[in-house]
Structures are given as C-alpha cells and as structure tokens.
Design an enzyme around this catalytic site. Sequence first.
Site, mmCIF file in Angstrom:
data_model
loop_
_atom_site.group_PDB
_atom_site.id
_atom_site.type_symbol
_atom_site.label_atom_id
_atom_site.label_comp_id
_atom_site.label_asym_id
_atom_site.label_seq_id
_atom_site.Cartn_x
_atom_site.Cartn_y
_atom_site.Cartn_z
ATOM 1 N N CYS A 1 56.219 46.642 -10.190
ATOM 2 C CA CYS A 1 56.222 45.686 -9.095
ATOM 3 C C CYS A 1 56.078 46.382 -7.744
ATOM 4 O O CYS A 1 56.844 47.292 -7.433
ATOM 5 C CB CYS A 1 57.515 44.873 -9.112
ATOM 6 S SG CYS A 1 57.594 43.671 -7.764
ATOM 7 N N HIS B 1 61.924 46.760 -15.439
ATOM 8 C CA HIS B 1 61.350 47.871 -14.691
ATOM 9 C C HIS B 1 62.449 48.906 -14.488
ATOM 10 O O HIS B 1 63.632 48.557 -14.437
ATOM 11 C CB HIS B 1 60.800 47.401 -13.344
ATOM 12 C CG HIS B 1 59.611 46.517 -13.465
ATOM 13 N ND1 HIS B 1 59.230 45.625 -12.484
ATOM 14 C CD2 HIS B 1 58.704 46.350 -14.454
ATOM 15 C CE1 HIS B 1 58.136 44.971 -12.854
ATOM 16 N NE2 HIS B 1 57.810 45.400 -14.056
#
Length: 300
Positions: free
Chosen positions: A245, A214
């Site tokens: 997330c 990410h």
Amino acid sequence: METVKLVECPRDAWQGLPDFIPTEYKVAYLQALIDAGFKHIDAVSFVSPKHVKQMSDSEEVMRQLPNSSHGSRSNNNTPEIIGIVVNDKGLERALATPGVTTIGYPYSISAYFRRANANMTRAESRSLVEKLKKETAGAKRGLVIYISMAFGNPYDEPWGPEIVGETLEWLKDIRINTVSLADTVGTASPQLVADLYRSVKDHVAGIELGVHLHSRPENAEEKILAAYEAGCRRFDSALTGLGGCPFAGDTLVGNIATEDVLAAVRKAGGDPGIDSAALAPLLQMTNEIRSKYAHAPMVQ
C-alpha cells in the site's frame, strides 16, 4: 493437515510499480502461476488508467490468457481470477471481461482512506457493495469484500473490534460469503492480528474470513502464525513480497511474501496446496519484474 486457501496477488504487487509491465509478460506470469498450481489469483483491476496506468491493459491481459475463456468457474480445475473494482464503471468493465470469475471490492472503514482511495461517503460505498452483490449473483460471478483498515489506521479516526464486527454483521446480513480483513498500512502487531481475528470471527458464521496482511519482512511469519492460530485459513500474499500500500508510512512495509506464508502454515500444520519446488521459475520471473520495472534489488 488442514487445508489453507492461498490467494496469490500479482495485481497488488504490480499496480504501483513505476514502469509499465508489458501485457505479454503479465499474461506469461499469470499462466506460470496457474501452471504451478495456484488456484486463486488476484490478477487484474478495473480502475482509472489515469490513476493506475499499470492496470490499463486488464481487458487485454484477460483476452490473451489461455485459461480465461469463461466468465464463471466451470469446475474445480478452472482458476479463480479476481478483478478489483472501486466504482460502477469498474464493475461494468469487469462483468464484461471473460475469465474474471470473482469481483473484489475494498470497503474502507476509514473515512479518510475511503475519500483518498475512492472519493466516496460511507453510504455510497455501502450502496455499491449491495449493487455488487446483486450484479455478481446475476452474472454467476463470485464476490470478495476486503475490509480496508480493519486493523487500525494512523488517521486519528475511531477504530475498534466493534466497528469491524458491525461491518461484518452488515455484510452477513446482505449475504456476502467471502471477506478478507486488510492490514492496509501494515501497522498491526501479531498480537493485534490474533486478537482482532478471534474477536470478530463469531460474527461471520457461514462467511469465509481471510486476511490480507502487509508487513515488514522480519515480522511476516509472526503475523501469519498469529492469524493461523486464531483460526484463519485464507491468506493473501505476493511472491517475494513485491508491492503493497502506498499509504504505508514505512517503505519496508509491503505484501507478505508467498514463500513466507507457505513455510509458516506448513510449520503450523496447514496444507496450502502449492509445491514449493514449483516456485523457482516464478521467483525468477518476479525478480525480473523487480529489477526491470520496480528498480528494486532481487530477493533471495
């Protein structure tokens, strides 16, 4: 050019969106990915509909997907469809769903994240991984284990390459063949990505070791190249970088965009096996999802 395995992750892109994406649209999107040449797709999850409403139709999505008539991959032309599970009930559902060729499980090395995400102790989570190995082997399904928080966490817990390495040694001992290191909250620097990958890859001879990163968009290319130059040839990503997330503290942190992965690995001499020209209709569909179901601006 070196072959690179690209795992497209619409499930990760969709699961936190505020508005429900109709089943038929999900099916059309997954089919468009297959038609464009994507051979590895993180497509569905089998989790509590109460907690993740977006994935409440996973069985129906797979039932309607034309390419999902078989449970295991019958040949190289059958796409790999990954279904994520977090407990015994999810495993039971996934194994009962035709077309799910691979089961995925996020194994957290962070006690805080493990409790928040799955309400399990370390021993319970390891016991589930061992059960997943046994059950997927018996059902002739694949298995991928994601090491959540592999690049550190913001919870003031013990972390280091030695913890990741010990986890990989345990996974190797129980004969897990595919593992992906996850930068769950997107805080890893490119240098950390490279250093960690290099430090642990020798623990996993015989294991396909990938990354699920990410990132803020402006740092994505550096992280991809850092992993590639360290030896990684398996990357998870999502078109336009949609999703990520919810535990990340920075709202600009999300999935790394597939188009960025394609550009970066080609620059480094890798072959991801996807024609960039085939992405145009998929990018349009993804931006439609952004505007209709995520209330987010289009990505150019």
